[in-house]
Motif scaffolding. Structure first.
Motif, short mmCIF file in Angstrom:
data_model
loop_
_atom_site.label_atom_id
_atom_site.label_comp_id
_atom_site.label_asym_id
_atom_site.label_seq_id
_atom_site.Cartn_x
_atom_site.Cartn_y
_atom_site.Cartn_z
N PHE A 97 0.92 -1.07 0.22
CA PHE A 97 -0.04 0.00 -0.02
C PHE A 97 0.80 1.30 0.03
N LYS A 98 1.07 2.09 -1.14
CA LYS A 98 1.56 3.08 -1.24
C LYS A 98 0.85 4.32 -1.23
N VAL A 99 1.13 5.55 -1.63
CA VAL A 99 0.22 6.87 -1.72
C VAL A 99 -0.98 6.60 -2.43
N PRO A 100 -2.32 6.65 -1.91
CA PRO A 100 -3.32 6.48 -2.55
C PRO A 100 -3.43 7.12 -3.86
N SER A 101 -4.03 6.20 -4.78
CA SER A 101 -4.41 6.69 -6.00
C SER A 101 -5.41 7.77 -6.01
N LYS A 102 -5.57 8.36 -7.31
CA LYS A 102 -6.73 9.31 -7.26
C LYS A 102 -8.17 8.73 -7.01
N GLU A 103 -8.33 7.30 -7.55
CA GLU A 103 -9.49 6.77 -7.28
C GLU A 103 -9.42 6.38 -6.04
N ALA A 139 -8.31 7.72 -3.42
CA ALA A 139 -8.59 9.01 -2.65
C ALA A 139 -10.01 9.48 -2.43
N ALA A 140 -10.60 9.02 -3.69
CA ALA A 140 -11.83 9.46 -3.58
C ALA A 140 -12.84 8.74 -2.79
N HIS A 141 -12.49 7.46 -2.10
CA HIS A 141 -13.16 6.78 -1.52
C HIS A 141 -12.82 7.19 0.09
N ASP A 142 -13.53 6.24 0.99
CA ASP A 142 -13.15 6.27 2.45
C ASP A 142 -11.78 5.51 2.52
N PHE A 143 -10.97 5.60 3.47
CA PHE A 143 -9.84 5.20 3.65
C PHE A 143 -9.62 3.48 3.71
N LEU A 144 -10.78 3.08 4.07
CA LEU A 144 -10.53 1.58 3.95
C LEU A 144 -11.08 0.82 2.87
N TRP A 145 -11.37 1.66 1.72
CA TRP A 145 -11.94 1.17 0.64
C TRP A 145 -10.96 0.10 -0.24
N ARG A 146 -9.69 0.72 -0.26
CA ARG A 146 -8.90 -0.16 -0.82
C ARG A 146 -8.25 -1.34 0.01
N ILE A 147 -8.41 -1.02 1.24
CA ILE A 147 -8.07 -2.04 2.11
C ILE A 147 -8.91 -3.30 2.04
N HIS A 148 -10.00 -3.02 1.83
CA HIS A 148 -11.14 -4.16 2.23
C HIS A 148 -11.01 -5.26 1.07
N LYS A 149 -10.70 -4.36 -0.12
CA LYS A 149 -10.58 -5.24 -1.47
C LYS A 149 -9.56 -6.08 -1.34
#
Length: 276
Positions: A93-99, A101-111
């Motif tokens: 997990f690096k700096v959030p992408s634009k997509e 960052a447009a979601h809640d902070f756990l969005w990319r994590i839960h996936k």
């Protein structure tokens, strides 16, 4: 040696990283002794992971957090990455992408959370959102301070669905970190890791330490424990994490599914084909 009880932060414990050693030998005679233990333990981990994969009822999430050069990549390469890649995946997990960052902070994590039978290894994680964002003042305190509770609910939800969670903070001293930075400079194969931002972060060592202490205190639970792993000796870091992962998989006790075919019938078919 019981690595779980040695390094686990129990719920409600106060965390003072300055008082926890970064250089431990554990019960090992020397580096070779530790490496032999790690190799043997990796074999046992692979067997249990295979059973979990075939069983398809449980999953394992391993979270790695650490200052730069503490050895997350090395730990993955020497221990966690030794598991069968068919059932294990690492997510850096690096700096959030634009997509993202447009979601809640756990969005990319839960996936990236592991499905049943699988292992997910997080190289950095959702904890960046109470660490980096706090120290670097990327979001207001009123935002990041609410995230501990959100994280606890998220991890409780994963645990309720059958995911075991292990969270490791690789505890390195600033002196050892600087020595490893020097070795990176001397090794052309590691020049890709060089980053001037690493030196800027050293100026905020105390701020990051406080952020880690609070994150560990607030979010070490029975179902998602934090472990503080002495990381100045790479061989001890690897051995202790291998020991904790192995013991956890043993406790999960994955079982091979019952055979649902007639073995005599399959053997007869095989022998018939063999005789052709």
């Amino acid at each position: 040696m019981d690595y779980i009880s040695t390094h686990q932060i129990k719920p409600g414990d106060k965390v003072d990283l300055k008082s926890i050693e970064t250089k431990s030998r554990g019960s090992f005679d020397d580096k070779d002794d530790a490496k032999a233990f790690t190799a043997k333990t990796n074999d046992a981990i692979r067997d249990l992971q295979y059973r979990m994969f075939v069983e398809g009822k449980q999953s394992l999430l391993v979270v790695l957090q650490a200052p730069d050069a503490a050895g997350k990549d090395g730990l993955i390469r020497k221990v966690l990455g030794q598991m069968n890649p068919q059932g294990c995946r690492t997510y850096p997990f690096k700096v959030p992408s634009k997509e993202e960052a447009a979601h809640d902070f756990l969005w990319r994590i839960h996936k990236a959370a592991p499905a049943k039978g699988k292992v997910s290894v997080f190289n950095r994680s959702h904890y960046e959102d109470v660490l980096v964002v706090r120290v670097e003042d990327l979001v207001p305190k009123k935002v990041w301070s609410k995230r501990y509770e959100i994280i606890n609910h998220f991890e409780a939800n994963l645990a309720a669905a059958g995911t075991r969670i292990l969270k490791f903070y690789l505890h390195i001293s600033p002196e050892e970190q600087l020595e490893r930075f020097g070795k990176r400079l001397e090794n052309p194969e590691k020049h890709w890791k060089l980053n001037t931002g690493d030196y800027a972060a050293r100026k905020k060592w105390g701020d990051y330490r406080q952020a880690y202490e609070q994150a560990i205190e607030e979010c070490s639970t029975d179902h998602a424990p934090w472990f503080v792993i002495p990381a100045d000796h790479k061989w001890y870091r690897d051995a202790s994490v291998a020991g904790i992962v192995h013991q956890t998989l043993k406790d999960m006790n994955p079982q091979m599914p019952p055979v649902d075919v007639d073995l005599d019938e399959v053997r007869a078919l095989y022998e018939r084909e063999l005789a052709k």
